[in-house]
Write an enzyme that holds these catalytic residues in place. Structure first.
Site, PDB file in Angstrom:
ATOM      1  N   ASN A 152       0.791  -1.233   0.000  1.00  0.00           N
ATOM      2  CA  ASN A 152       0.000   0.000   0.000  1.00  0.00           C
ATOM      3  C   ASN A 152       0.825   1.285   0.000  1.00  0.00           C
ATOM      4  O   ASN A 152       0.291   2.353  -0.245  1.00  0.00           O
ATOM      5  CB  ASN A 152      -0.956   0.007   1.193  1.00  0.00           C
ATOM      6  CG  ASN A 152      -0.269  -0.288   2.506  1.00  0.00           C
ATOM      7  OD1 ASN A 152       0.267  -1.380   2.689  1.00  0.00           O
ATOM      8  ND2 ASN A 152      -0.246   0.671   3.398  1.00  0.00           N
ATOM      9  N   GLN A 183      -5.229  -3.377  -1.985  1.00  0.00           N
ATOM     10  CA  GLN A 183      -4.800  -2.398  -2.988  1.00  0.00           C
ATOM     11  C   GLN A 183      -4.934  -2.952  -4.408  1.00  0.00           C
ATOM     12  O   GLN A 183      -4.853  -2.193  -5.369  1.00  0.00           O
ATOM     13  CB  GLN A 183      -3.341  -1.973  -2.740  1.00  0.00           C
ATOM     14  CG  GLN A 183      -3.142  -1.151  -1.485  1.00  0.00           C
ATOM     15  CD  GLN A 183      -3.733   0.263  -1.600  1.00  0.00           C
ATOM     16  OE1 GLN A 183      -3.973   0.775  -2.692  1.00  0.00           O
ATOM     17  NE2 GLN A 183      -3.988   0.888  -0.464  1.00  0.00           N
ATOM     18  N   SER A 193     -11.302  -4.323   0.272  1.00  0.00           N
ATOM     19  CA  SER A 193     -12.052  -3.210   0.839  1.00  0.00           C
ATOM     20  C   SER A 193     -12.646  -2.379  -0.294  1.00  0.00           C
ATOM     21  O   SER A 193     -11.929  -1.973  -1.217  1.00  0.00           O
ATOM     22  CB  SER A 193     -11.085  -2.361   1.671  1.00  0.00           C
ATOM     23  OG  SER A 193     -11.781  -1.307   2.262  1.00  0.00           O
ATOM     24  N   ALA A 194     -13.951  -2.123  -0.208  1.00  0.00           N
ATOM     25  CA  ALA A 194     -14.654  -1.513  -1.340  1.00  0.00           C
ATOM     26  C   ALA A 194     -14.200  -0.090  -1.658  1.00  0.00           C
ATOM     27  O   ALA A 194     -14.186   0.314  -2.820  1.00  0.00           O
ATOM     28  CB  ALA A 194     -16.159  -1.531  -1.078  1.00  0.00           C
ATOM     29  N   HIS A 195     -13.807   0.678  -0.628  1.00  0.00           N
ATOM     30  CA  HIS A 195     -13.516   2.094  -0.912  1.00  0.00           C
ATOM     31  C   HIS A 195     -12.228   2.296  -1.697  1.00  0.00           C
ATOM     32  O   HIS A 195     -11.919   3.401  -2.130  1.00  0.00           O
ATOM     33  CB  HIS A 195     -13.505   2.923   0.377  1.00  0.00           C
ATOM     34  CG  HIS A 195     -12.353   2.699   1.304  1.00  0.00           C
ATOM     35  ND1 HIS A 195     -11.288   3.559   1.348  1.00  0.00           N
ATOM     36  CD2 HIS A 195     -12.089   1.739   2.209  1.00  0.00           C
ATOM     37  CE1 HIS A 195     -10.431   3.141   2.275  1.00  0.00           C
ATOM     38  NE2 HIS A 195     -10.897   2.029   2.803  1.00  0.00           N
ATOM     39  N   THR A 199     -27.285  -7.660  10.862  1.00  0.00           N
ATOM     40  CA  THR A 199     -28.133  -7.364   9.707  1.00  0.00           C
ATOM     41  C   THR A 199     -27.280  -6.887   8.536  1.00  0.00           C
ATOM     42  O   THR A 199     -26.425  -6.012   8.693  1.00  0.00           O
ATOM     43  CB  THR A 199     -29.180  -6.292  10.090  1.00  0.00           C
ATOM     44  OG1 THR A 199     -29.910  -6.803  11.196  1.00  0.00           O
ATOM     45  CG2 THR A 199     -30.122  -5.992   8.937  1.00  0.00           C
ATOM     46  N   CYS A 237      -3.257   5.600   6.502  1.00  0.00           N
ATOM     47  CA  CYS A 237      -3.736   5.148   7.797  1.00  0.00           C
ATOM     48  C   CYS A 237      -2.772   5.579   8.890  1.00  0.00           C
ATOM     49  O   CYS A 237      -3.157   5.688  10.042  1.00  0.00           O
ATOM     50  CB  CYS A 237      -3.887   3.639   7.812  1.00  0.00           C
ATOM     51  SG  CYS A 237      -4.714   3.028   6.356  1.00  0.00           S
TER      52      CYS A 237
HETATM   53  N1  PMP Z   1      -4.808  -3.448   3.856  1.00  0.00           N
HETATM   54  C1  PMP Z   1      -4.254  -2.592   2.985  1.00  0.00           C
HETATM   55  C2  PMP Z   1      -3.139  -3.060   2.108  1.00  0.00           C
HETATM   56  C3  PMP Z   1      -4.730  -1.280   2.901  1.00  0.00           C
HETATM   57  O1  PMP Z   1      -4.185  -0.427   2.024  1.00  0.00           O
HETATM   58  C4  PMP Z   1      -5.795  -0.872   3.749  1.00  0.00           C
HETATM   59  C5  PMP Z   1      -6.353   0.539   3.696  1.00  0.00           C
HETATM   60  N2  PMP Z   1      -5.380   1.541   3.813  1.00  0.00           N
HETATM   61  C6  PMP Z   1      -6.328  -1.810   4.642  1.00  0.00           C
HETATM   62  C7  PMP Z   1      -5.809  -3.092   4.656  1.00  0.00           C
HETATM   63  C8  PMP Z   1      -7.453  -1.457   5.564  1.00  0.00           C
HETATM   64  O2  PMP Z   1      -8.658  -1.378   4.862  1.00  0.00           O
HETATM   65  P1  PMP Z   1      -9.999  -0.819   5.507  1.00  0.00           P
HETATM   66  O3  PMP Z   1      -9.935   0.649   5.301  1.00  0.00           O
HETATM   67  O4  PMP Z   1     -11.085  -1.428   4.716  1.00  0.00           O
HETATM   68  O5  PMP Z   1     -10.042  -1.266   6.910  1.00  0.00           O
END
Ligand code: PMP
Length: 380
Positions: free
Chosen positions: A158, A186, A206-208, A244, A334
């Site tokens: 990432n 990623q 992860s969808a976003h 749910t 993060c």
């Molecule tokens: N794993 C990786 C490689 C990521 O880049 C991220 C998000 N920065 C995550 C896990 C965590 O994902 P989420 O935001 O869905 O908790």
């Protein structure tokens, strides 16, 4: 006012218009609970299962192998805790006899969970990537022990965007009968992935990160690998994760993923061009000794660059870029705000100074050629 140039797609992406329009009715008109037996519930259930099937198809997975979660952090923690320390599920196993093989540059959701497993007595082997940000399959083979219960290696890093040899690692682990998890957060929606061809047992997403909604993701679990339940209660998600179901999330995720996967060849070519244009422009305005690209010759996600600027401070640089209308980040989003040197860059063998001097540029699918120029010129 100058338009904002967003080159931080690895941190997050906006919800796609197509996905939003598809999913919107499920917030209001079609608001049913998928566990209800009346027509509203039946619509919700059918929609949920259709989304599951669609997501599975993009990865070559069966629909029952997809489990919805709140995102990748949750899914990563679930798998590591459940497979590496199955104290409740298999009391006969002594946690002290468990080894997990992973890497020194996993995302913090894996890294911190591994640290907590170590505090509980699990032996964790952290493999180091080479200077280009790539793990060696031979190192994985050499690290395996008779008590290795799980190998967890990310598909794409990432911070660097570097792709790991997961096809080779998957083949090795299938031969050795060791469970293989890959955090593909990623990579999903950005490169073609097939869980069967890659011999993956668990994959998290992860969808976003692919123009889906935040707070939603999924876990692929190979049908013949056991996974203890994570949340007990109403037995949703085949009894594995009660609560749910989020129909909006599932529909939007399925729509965003299929949209991204269908456009992959075109997006990949376009993002690679942007990345090259940015490098060309940077080389025009700076001298080649002023900066380097981590993993320049390694296989990387399209449109993803980690640039180390000699003698500069990455945190200050991203603030400056922001003042000039460019949103990029240093290290992983993060952990930004936290000015420690990047654990990932340190793992590649770079010095503390270098590990504080990087800027990550990740173009999203709606990026345009002017964005590449704007980023390079903002650094001047
Ligand atoms: N794993 C990786 C490689 C990521 O880049 C991220 C998000 N920065 C995550 C896990 C965590 O994902 P989420 O935001 O869905 O908790």
């Amino acid at each position: 006012m100058k338009p904002i140039v967003y080159v931080d797609a690895a941190a997050t992406t906006p919800l796609s218009e197509f996905a939003f329009n598809r999913a919107l009715p499920f917030l209001r008109e079609d608001f049913g609970n998928a566990s209800s037996r009346h027509s509203h519930g039946v619509t919700a259930r059918q929609t949920l299962e259709e989304s599951r099937r669609t997501i599975g198809e993009t990865l070559g997975a069966r629909s029952e192998e997809i489990v919805f979660t709140s995102g990748a952090s949750e899914a990563n923690a679930w798998i590591l805790n459940a497979i590496a320390a199955p104290i409740v599920a298999a009391p006969a196993i002594n946690v002290k006899d468990v080894n997990v093989v992973s890497t020194a540059f996993e995302h913090s959701s894996i890294w911190e969970t591994l640290r907590s497993l170590e505090r509980r007595g699990v032996a964790v082997t952290y493999l180091r990537p080479n200077r280009d940000g790539v793990i060696s399959t031979a190192d994985v083979a050499a690290a395996l022990r008779p008590n290795t219960r799980l190998v967890s290696i990310m598909t794409a890093n990432n911070e660097l965007g570097t792709l790991q040899p997961i096809a080779e690692i998957g083949r090795l682990l299938r031969e050795r009968g060791v469970v293989f998890h890959t955090d593909a957060t990623q990579a999903v929606g950005h490169i073609p992935l097939n869980v069967n061809e890659l011999n993956i047992d668990f994959l998290t997403a992860s969808a976003h990160k692919f123009n889906g909604p935040k707070g939603f993701g999924f876990l692929y679990r190979r049908h013949d690998v056991d996974l203890p339940a994570f949340i007990l209660g109403g037995s949703q998600e085949r009894g594995l994760r009660s609560g749910t179901e989020n129909i909006f999330g599932a529909v939007a995720t399925a729509a965003a993923l299929t949209e991204n996967v269908a456009a992959l060849p075109e997006t990949t070519a376009r993002l690679c061009n942007l990345e090259n244009a940015l490098l060309r422009r940077l080389r025009e305005v700076l001298s080649s000794s002023d900066f380097s690209v981590v993993g320049e010759s390694a296989a990387r996600l399209p449109g993803f660059l980690n640039l180390v600027f000699n003698g500069a401070d990455g945190d200050t640089m991203t603030r400056l870029l922001d003042l000039r209308g460019v949103c990029a980040s240093t290290g992983s989003a993060c952990s930004s705000g936290d000015v420690k040197p990047s654990r990932t860059l340190l793992a590649t063998g770079r010095s503390e100074l270098e590990a504080r001097s990087s800027v990550r540029v990740s173009f999203g699918r709606s990026a345009v050629p002017d964005d590449a120029v704007a980023v390079a010129d903002a650094r001047k």
